[in-house]
Design a protein around this motif. Structure first.
Motif, PDB file in Angstrom:
ATOM      1  N   ARG A   8      -0.158  -1.840   0.417  1.00  0.00           N
ATOM      2  CA  ARG A   8       0.387  -1.483   1.720  1.00  0.00           C
ATOM      3  C   ARG A   8      -0.120  -0.132   2.186  1.00  0.00           C
ATOM      4  NH1 ARG A   8       6.763  -3.360   1.613  1.00  0.00           N
ATOM      5  NH2 ARG A   8       6.334  -5.606   1.900  1.00  0.00           N
ATOM      6  N   ASP A  10      -0.606   2.572   5.907  1.00  0.00           N
ATOM      7  CA  ASP A  10       0.140   3.036   7.069  1.00  0.00           C
ATOM      8  C   ASP A  10      -0.681   2.938   8.349  1.00  0.00           C
ATOM      9  OD1 ASP A  10      -1.717   4.988   6.595  1.00  0.00           O
ATOM     10  OD2 ASP A  10      -0.278   6.628   6.341  1.00  0.00           O
ATOM     11  N   PRO A  12      -2.876   0.342  11.314  1.00  0.00           N
ATOM     12  CA  PRO A  12      -2.669  -0.947  11.975  1.00  0.00           C
ATOM     13  C   PRO A  12      -3.641  -2.048  11.539  1.00  0.00           C
ATOM     14  CG  PRO A  12      -3.769   0.561  13.460  1.00  0.00           C
ATOM     15  CD  PRO A  12      -3.443   1.357  12.236  1.00  0.00           C
ATOM     16  N   VAL A  14      -5.126  -4.665   8.689  1.00  0.00           N
ATOM     17  CA  VAL A  14      -4.834  -5.400   7.458  1.00  0.00           C
ATOM     18  C   VAL A  14      -6.098  -6.148   7.053  1.00  0.00           C
ATOM     19  CG1 VAL A  14      -3.442  -7.190   6.359  1.00  0.00           C
ATOM     20  CG2 VAL A  14      -2.400  -5.665   8.056  1.00  0.00           C
ATOM     21  N   SER A  58      -4.160  -1.623   4.943  1.00  0.00           N
ATOM     22  CA  SER A  58      -3.553  -2.534   3.981  1.00  0.00           C
ATOM     23  C   SER A  58      -4.585  -3.551   3.510  1.00  0.00           C
ATOM     24  CB  SER A  58      -2.375  -3.282   4.624  1.00  0.00           C
ATOM     25  OG  SER A  58      -1.349  -2.397   5.019  1.00  0.00           O
ATOM     26  N   GLU A 130       3.040  -8.744   5.741  1.00  0.00           N
ATOM     27  CA  GLU A 130       2.329  -7.478   5.949  1.00  0.00           C
ATOM     28  C   GLU A 130       1.930  -7.313   7.410  1.00  0.00           C
ATOM     29  OE1 GLU A 130       0.869  -3.734   4.832  1.00  0.00           O
ATOM     30  OE2 GLU A 130       2.384  -5.116   4.067  1.00  0.00           O
ATOM     31  N   VAL A 134       3.253  -4.245   9.782  1.00  0.00           N
ATOM     32  CA  VAL A 134       2.310  -3.381  10.497  1.00  0.00           C
ATOM     33  C   VAL A 134       2.551  -3.449  12.004  1.00  0.00           C
ATOM     34  CG1 VAL A 134      -0.136  -3.170  11.103  1.00  0.00           C
ATOM     35  CG2 VAL A 134       0.539  -3.385   8.706  1.00  0.00           C
ATOM     36  N   HIS A 138       3.353  -0.263  14.443  1.00  0.00           N
ATOM     37  CA  HIS A 138       2.329   0.228  15.372  1.00  0.00           C
ATOM     38  C   HIS A 138       2.325  -0.478  16.726  1.00  0.00           C
ATOM     39  CE1 HIS A 138       0.368   2.694  12.273  1.00  0.00           C
ATOM     40  NE2 HIS A 138       0.545   1.690  11.443  1.00  0.00           N
ATOM     41  N   ALA A 141      -1.139  -5.405  15.267  1.00  0.00           N
ATOM     42  CA  ALA A 141      -1.694  -5.618  13.930  1.00  0.00           C
ATOM     43  C   ALA A 141      -3.045  -6.301  14.100  1.00  0.00           C
ATOM     44  CB  ALA A 141      -0.778  -6.473  13.070  1.00  0.00           C
TER      45      ALA A 141
END
Length: 271
Positions: A8, A10, A12, A14, A58, A130, A134, A138, A141
């Motif tokens: 994980r 912090d 935006p 993935v 992430s 996840e 996110v 934010h 994502a």
């Protein structure tokens, strides 16, 4: 072996990594033939290739091999590319169309469903969670789905695959600015070839999660393995020099996506 690992961050962004895992349970391994045990269709070292490129991004990584079940296929078994050669939810052949099981030991419908619940479902539950986390943080994502494949696979496509293969399912899975930013950077990468929505338009993951109107954007990057491997055959070794050169361009792509991600929610509020 846990089906999935989640790192994980912090930011935006993935990173989805569905095909770099090499774990095969013993009962399945015993039924794979010599071709299957080569695990040639792994997205070799993709997790390593992207690791650390964008601090705070992430990563959701499947630990199981795609021969157990393909995490980038429709769980109902619907073909991504009707009319074209492709592999299935639980592959029984490799990318060259050769059987990977000893004859008569291929999974039946009940076993496929068990594998779906045991391996496929946990990966996508983790990825969905996840992306939602996110997005809540934010307001947006961006799923960047990381893949690689041999540059020459006659069973799947003609000729030699471009180095960068960007897929957005013909522009439907992300904001046009996201697509344009990736395409601009792949096109500008000196010494590399690139294509948008060519043979690989984005797998089930990209198509399933890419819902731009809801703030979920998805894009797939299929890399030709010659860009970062010493050889596209056994032992599929990671080439540090090739990878270092490629990583500069991948970092530029991810950095551009992060910049866009910081701006899109604000613009959406103004419209």
């Amino acid at each position: 072996m846990q089906p999935v690992e989640v790192y994980r961050g912090d930011r935006p962004i993935v990173l989805g990594v569905p095909h770099a895992g090499t774990f095969v349970p013993d009962d399945i391994w015993a039924r794979l033939n010599e071709t299957g045990r080569k695990l040639a269709d792994t997205d070799w070292h993709v997790d390593r290739l992207y690791s650390g490129l964008l601090a705070g991004a992430s990563m959701v990584k499947a630990n199981f091999h795609r021969y157990v079940i393909d995490a980038n296929r429709d769980p109902q078994g619907v073909s991504l590319y009707p009319g074209q050669n492709t592999t299935t939810l639980c592959p029984t052949t490799d990318f060259d169309g050769r059987p990977i099981y000893h004859a008569g030991t291929e999974p039946d419908a009940d076993e496929i469903e068990t594998r779906r619940r045991t391996w496929h479902a946990p990966y996508h539950e983790a990825l969905q969670a996840e992306l939602e986390r996110v997005k809540a943080k934010h307001g947006i994502a961006i799923l960047y789905d990381c893949h690689s494949i041999r540059s020459v696979v006659p069973f799947l496509f003609d000729g030699t695959l471009p180095d960068f293969n960007t897929g957005t399912n013909n522009g439907t899975t992300c904001d046009p600015e996201i697509e344009a930013a990736v395409v601009a950077r792949t096109a500008a990468a000196e010494g590399y070839s690139s294509v948008l929505n060519g043979r690989f338009k984005g797998g089930w993951t990209t198509r399933h999660y890419g819902r731009p109107s809801e703030g979920f954007h998805a894009i797939q990057m299929e890399l030709a393995q010659k860009t970062h491997l010493a050889s596209e055959d056994t032992p599929f070794a990671y080439d540090e020099e090739k990878a270092a050169r490629l990583r500069m361009h991948l970092k530029a792509i991810l950095s551009a996506l992060e910049t866009i991600a910081s701006d899109l929610p604000r613009r959406a509020e103004q419209t």
